[in-house]
Design a protein around this motif. Sequence first.
Motif, PDB file in Angstrom:
ATOM      1  N   ASN A   1      33.723 -57.846   6.493  1.00 36.20           N
ATOM      2  CA  ASN A   1      32.978 -58.143   7.723  1.00 36.20           C
ATOM      3  C   ASN A   1      32.542 -59.605   7.754  1.00 36.20           C
ATOM      4  N   MET A   2      32.620 -60.282   6.600  1.00 37.20           N
ATOM      5  CA  MET A   2      32.230 -61.693   6.532  1.00 37.20           C
ATOM      6  C   MET A   2      33.410 -62.637   6.751  1.00 37.20           C
TER       7      MET A   2
ATOM      8  N   ARG B   1      23.754 -59.355   7.156  1.00 43.64           N
ATOM      9  CA  ARG B   1      25.211 -59.265   7.256  1.00 43.64           C
ATOM     10  C   ARG B   1      25.812 -58.344   6.202  1.00 43.64           C
ATOM     11  N   CYS B   2      25.289 -58.404   4.975  1.00 47.77           N
ATOM     12  CA  CYS B   2      25.966 -57.721   3.864  1.00 47.77           C
ATOM     13  C   CYS B   2      25.548 -56.274   3.675  1.00 47.77           C
TER      14      CYS B   2
ATOM     15  N   ASN C   1      23.761 -51.243  -1.435  1.00 48.44           N
ATOM     16  CA  ASN C   1      25.042 -50.730  -0.926  1.00 48.44           C
ATOM     17  C   ASN C   1      25.608 -49.625  -1.818  1.00 48.44           C
TER      18      ASN C   1
ATOM     19  N   ASP D   1      25.205 -52.527   4.307  1.00 52.04           N
ATOM     20  CA  ASP D   1      25.953 -51.550   5.098  1.00 52.04           C
ATOM     21  C   ASP D   1      25.022 -50.388   5.440  1.00 52.04           C
TER      22      ASP D   1
ATOM     23  N   GLU E   1      23.823 -55.385  -3.873  1.00 57.99           N
ATOM     24  CA  GLU E   1      24.739 -54.467  -4.567  1.00 57.99           C
ATOM     25  C   GLU E   1      24.065 -53.125  -4.851  1.00 57.99           C
TER      26      GLU E   1
ATOM     27  N   PRO F   1      40.871 -60.432   1.030  1.00 61.92           N
ATOM     28  CA  PRO F   1      40.621 -59.869  -0.302  1.00 61.92           C
ATOM     29  C   PRO F   1      41.779 -58.997  -0.778  1.00 61.92           C
TER      30      PRO F   1
ATOM     31  N   ARG G   1      34.167 -54.310   1.558  1.00 56.57           N
ATOM     32  CA  ARG G   1      32.751 -54.713   1.498  1.00 56.57           C
ATOM     33  C   ARG G   1      32.521 -56.153   1.948  1.00 56.57           C
ATOM     34  N   SER G   2      33.511 -57.017   1.711  1.00 55.80           N
ATOM     35  CA  SER G   2      33.314 -58.413   2.112  1.00 55.80           C
ATOM     36  C   SER G   2      34.078 -58.766   3.391  1.00 55.80           C
TER      37      SER G   2
ATOM     38  N   GLN H   1      21.801 -61.046  -4.537  1.00 58.45           N
ATOM     39  CA  GLN H   1      23.093 -60.376  -4.716  1.00 58.45           C
ATOM     40  C   GLN H   1      22.909 -59.028  -5.419  1.00 58.45           C
TER      41      GLN H   1
ATOM     42  N   GLU I   1      36.414 -51.376  -1.925  1.00 56.22           N
ATOM     43  CA  GLU I   1      35.872 -52.578  -2.572  1.00 56.22           C
ATOM     44  C   GLU I   1      36.204 -53.816  -1.715  1.00 56.22           C
TER      45      GLU I   1
END
Lengths: 417, 417
Positions: free
Chosen positions: A22-23, B358-359, B335, B361, B332, A174, A19-20, B328, A16
Amino acid sequence: MALQDKIVNQARLAKEASRSMNMLSTITKNNALLAMARALEQRSSAILEANAVDLEEARKKGIKRSFLDRLMLDESRVAGMADGLRQAAALPDPIWEEDYANVRPNGLEIRRVRVPLGVVGMIYEARPNVTADAIGLCLKSGNAVILRGGSEAIISNKAIAGIMAEAAYHAGIPEGAIQLIEQTDRAAVDVMLQLRDCIDVIIPRGGAGLIQKVVTDSKVPVIETGTGICHTFVDESADLDKALKIAVNAKTSRPAVCNAMETLLVHERVAADFLPLLVKAMSEKNCELRGCPKCRELVVGMGEATEEDWATEYDDLILSVKVVADIQEAVEHINRYNTGHSETIVTESLANARLFQRCIDAATVYVNASTRFSDGCEFGFGAEIGISTQKLHARGPMGLKALTSTKYLIMGDGQVR
Amino acid sequence: MALQDKIVNQARLAKEASRSMNMLSTITKNNALLAMARALEQRSSAILEANAVDLEEARKKGIKRSFLDRLMLDESRVAGMADGLRQAAALPDPIWEEDYANVRPNGLEIRRVRVPLGVVGMIYEARPNVTADAIGLCLKSGNAVILRGGSEAIISNKAIAGIMAEAAYHAGIPEGAIQLIEQTDRAAVDVMLQLRDCIDVIIPRGGAGLIQKVVTDSKVPVIETGTGICHTFVDESADLDKALKIAVNAKTSRPAVCNAMETLLVHERVAADFLPLLVKAMSEKNCELRGCPKCRELVVGMGEATEEDWATEYDDLILSVKVVADIQEAVEHINRYNTGHSETIVTESLANARLFQRCIDAATVYVNASTRFSDGCEFGFGAEIGISTQKLHARGPMGLKALTSTKYLIMGDGQVR
């Protein structure tokens, strides 16, 4: 069952968090690394107290001296861990680095960028400093990490990981990004090795038994590291002074590490000159020699090397020695018994240097240098997460890039195929 | 036991051949590829006769039409295999390419060069052309290959591999470099998956069941390929004409392939405008739609998408459709349900294009283009051995470089550490 649930839950929290990650900006990651370094130093007394408990327990169990040395922390080793984190902060950020770009005839713009792997699982043994190193390098490369260290270091590891996770969280990383598994029995490893959905790669670091178990049983992709049956071949044309210096360094400077030499091969035309020099130098270092029949003809009293010796990583002051007829026999012996780690030839022959480098199947192949240089820092990578002895993904000393994957980003304006 | 011995022996022969294959010159490899292409064309009647036996057997078993189409060869498909080999000959040779060099302060010169993986194992299903492609690409990258194709194509595969192995041998490729396993039961796969000492990587190509079995059971490192639950997200700011064109292409141009779309997500602000266009266009292509509750409010008579639909690779003219509140929710959903293959957003918003790329995967993330472009040739690699959906070693369409490893060559003049 409770054990399994707990580990699965930790792995999910790591996934979990990843997931963020990479930002995360490079600034945020570097600030977290520096904050973790400060926290380790400021709270070093708590770490040393925890370590004292582990050491006391290990002494009670009668664990051997070399093992206690790896387990032991002091002020300077804690400072060393903090320095490692500061070095990681100083390294270039590998994430979002573009390594391929191509505009196609139809106008599609294709780029490939580096991204984190996601969740890195580390399974290791007694050294508590691996805990700090792994957390630092995984964070810098944008990965969450789940750690399973050896039972003997568990109190130390809890202290180190707890302090680092707290500092990272306050610096904007995170929650959940740093997980330490507190169960130290083998069952915990078995659970980890099944968690293909949550863990992206497992890197085992330790003895051959641990690595073999992980490689054989894991459903999660593995990067195999570490076991090193490394060879030095003294060729017919070798400068024997160089050869002796390299051999002594490769065997005795740190016999317990994976890039140390285990077997020396010597060309039969120089064996009679070289072996007496070797015997003298190695006896000064208290290193035992075990030889093939030809060696034992040339050196009276040398012990015998059996088939098992050629396939053994001694990790100790023992060296097996074999006389070979030519470079072909040397190459065949090495490709048969080596573990794909580090091999070196001592030669003044251009043809043989080229032949050796081309034909030997190993991660690192040297000419006229000690195998002891196989190391991420010595290679200029600034840090090392281990030395891969496999061929997929990463081979040889692994720096930050080995902890990344890639992603293709394609920009179009309505293209269809 | 005889089965196991035979396969172990084939793998050993391949390993033996591979030892000298990194030394093959580009000229030798290219000549062998051209000779294999000529041999396939000259002996196409023998290949087509063998294929006719496979087809007859498959028809007797009542195997379905789409499968028969994959199995079927004709003159033009044999010519296509030969062309593939000529294209492989025209590609740059990846072996000995230097991709890193560094002179250390102590004078050690460190280079990293590409080397073959060694022995590549391919496990695949009905398409006989995979046999020719795999042999060609493995040879160009200096690898020996051990092939295990599906039982339905075994007579065709034996003809193709036999002709190619003979041509390669006469062109100077070591005997044993091309191995076809003739046992087509599952037990043959189980034997292959244990041969860690002889096979360096296994690449499964085929349905989800086959890939899952290989990934779960293999002791040999695996490159996971192929399964694709690919999504198209139509954003609030999308150009709906582009969106429709991309959606129709991604779903219907070749529904059975891995880069085809399985689920379309649409922003709730444009759903009322877009869905009627989608329904009309898809019904013209005979594509069934299955929607979320909001879709079914907007489109009377649309079937229902269940939880299972979001996780299904239909490989057929069926599309699941979901209305989402914002980007978003789209990210979600993707992913959670995707297989790491190919995803696309249709948008005119710079911020959302960046956010999506970016988000998400996945191996390939598109803006305003069809997911159908995920293919080695479309990416400009000249050839493709498969599409990796894993993160280690190679991700996305794999060209020749995915069939290579690296080796560090270090030159010194007596350095010790």
